[in-house]
Design a protein around this motif. Structure first.
Motif, PDB file in Angstrom:
ATOM      1  N   LYS A 191      15.725  -3.655  -8.752  1.00 57.81           N
ATOM      2  CA  LYS A 191      16.236  -3.327 -10.088  1.00 57.81           C
ATOM      3  C   LYS A 191      16.451  -4.622 -10.862  1.00 57.81           C
ATOM      4  CE  LYS A 191      18.170   1.079  -9.088  1.00 57.81           C
ATOM      5  NZ  LYS A 191      19.091   2.076  -9.556  1.00 57.81           N
ATOM      6  N   ILE A 192      15.846  -4.677 -12.026  1.00 57.83           N
ATOM      7  CA  ILE A 192      15.968  -5.828 -12.909  1.00 57.83           C
ATOM      8  C   ILE A 192      16.155  -5.311 -14.327  1.00 57.83           C
ATOM      9  CG2 ILE A 192      14.615  -7.448 -11.504  1.00 57.83           C
ATOM     10  CD1 ILE A 192      12.197  -6.715 -13.244  1.00 57.83           C
ATOM     11  N   TYR A 193      16.584  -6.166 -15.201  1.00 59.57           N
ATOM     12  CA  TYR A 193      16.725  -5.824 -16.609  1.00 59.57           C
ATOM     13  C   TYR A 193      15.580  -6.442 -17.399  1.00 59.57           C
ATOM     14  CZ  TYR A 193      21.445  -4.288 -15.563  1.00 59.57           C
ATOM     15  OH  TYR A 193      22.523  -3.630 -15.048  1.00 59.57           O
ATOM     16  N   VAL A 194      15.035  -5.686 -18.329  1.00 61.67           N
ATOM     17  CA  VAL A 194      13.993  -6.175 -19.223  1.00 61.67           C
ATOM     18  C   VAL A 194      14.639  -6.461 -20.574  1.00 61.67           C
ATOM     19  CG1 VAL A 194      11.837  -5.633 -20.411  1.00 61.67           C
ATOM     20  CG2 VAL A 194      12.191  -4.858 -18.062  1.00 61.67           C
TER      21      VAL A 194
ATOM     22  N   LEU B 116      10.122 -10.272 -20.187  1.00 64.05           N
ATOM     23  CA  LEU B 116      11.179 -11.221 -19.853  1.00 64.05           C
ATOM     24  C   LEU B 116      12.260 -10.437 -19.134  1.00 64.05           C
ATOM     25  CD1 LEU B 116      12.415 -14.049 -20.009  1.00 64.05           C
ATOM     26  CD2 LEU B 116      13.371 -13.401 -22.237  1.00 64.05           C
ATOM     27  N   VAL B 117      12.525 -10.807 -17.887  1.00 65.27           N
ATOM     28  CA  VAL B 117      13.431 -10.034 -17.038  1.00 65.27           C
ATOM     29  C   VAL B 117      14.552 -10.909 -16.482  1.00 65.27           C
ATOM     30  CG1 VAL B 117      11.598  -8.418 -16.386  1.00 65.27           C
ATOM     31  CG2 VAL B 117      12.007 -10.414 -14.962  1.00 65.27           C
ATOM     32  N   CYS B 118      15.611 -10.246 -16.028  1.00 62.79           N
ATOM     33  CA  CYS B 118      16.754 -10.902 -15.401  1.00 62.79           C
ATOM     34  C   CYS B 118      17.217 -10.021 -14.254  1.00 62.79           C
ATOM     35  CB  CYS B 118      17.871 -11.077 -16.434  1.00 62.79           C
ATOM     36  SG  CYS B 118      19.332 -11.910 -15.805  1.00 62.79           S
ATOM     37  N   ARG B 119      17.787 -10.634 -13.249  1.00 62.31           N
ATOM     38  CA  ARG B 119      18.288  -9.900 -12.088  1.00 62.31           C
ATOM     39  C   ARG B 119      19.372  -8.909 -12.487  1.00 62.31           C
ATOM     40  NH1 ARG B 119      21.675 -12.859  -7.539  1.00 62.31           N
ATOM     41  NH2 ARG B 119      23.408 -12.043  -8.727  1.00 62.31           N
TER      42      ARG B 119
ATOM     43  N   GLU C  69       8.488  -0.649 -14.166  1.00 59.93           N
ATOM     44  CA  GLU C  69       8.661   0.796 -14.308  1.00 59.93           C
ATOM     45  C   GLU C  69      10.033   1.005 -14.933  1.00 59.93           C
ATOM     46  OE1 GLU C  69       9.374   4.545 -11.388  1.00 59.93           O
ATOM     47  OE2 GLU C  69       7.752   3.191 -10.850  1.00 59.93           O
ATOM     48  N   VAL C  70      10.067   1.572 -16.111  1.00 55.25           N
ATOM     49  CA  VAL C  70      11.308   1.701 -16.864  1.00 55.25           C
ATOM     50  C   VAL C  70      12.037   2.969 -16.427  1.00 55.25           C
ATOM     51  CG1 VAL C  70      12.301   1.984 -19.160  1.00 55.25           C
ATOM     52  CG2 VAL C  70      10.359   0.449 -18.830  1.00 55.25           C
TER      53      VAL C  70
END
Length: 65
Positions: free
Chosen positions: A23-26, A37-40, A60-61
């Motif tokens: 799971k990451i944030y876009v 561009l993603v972050c943990r 995958e959103v």
């Protein structure tokens, strides 16, 4: 495993790898939509976590969150 890169493109260094299903944030997508561009998960942008670019074809959103 998916590479997280320092910029939006394969010519940028891979700085980290994440496992499939992580799971990451876009935050945003590149202008051409091919990179995200993603972050943990659990970190806010610029608050000490890592952030980088990954190919958007691996994103995958989860629209429920």
């Amino acid at each position: 495993m998916v590479n997280i890169r320092s910029g939006a493109g394969t010519h940028y260094d891979a700085m980290k790898q994440v496992q499939d299903g992580s799971k990451i944030y876009v935050y945003e997508y590149s202008q051409d939509g091919q990179w995200a561009l993603v972050c943990r998960e659990g970190w806010q942008r610029g608050m000490g976590g890592w952030e980088g670019w990954m190919a958007s074809k691996y994103v995958e959103v989860d629209s429920d969150n």
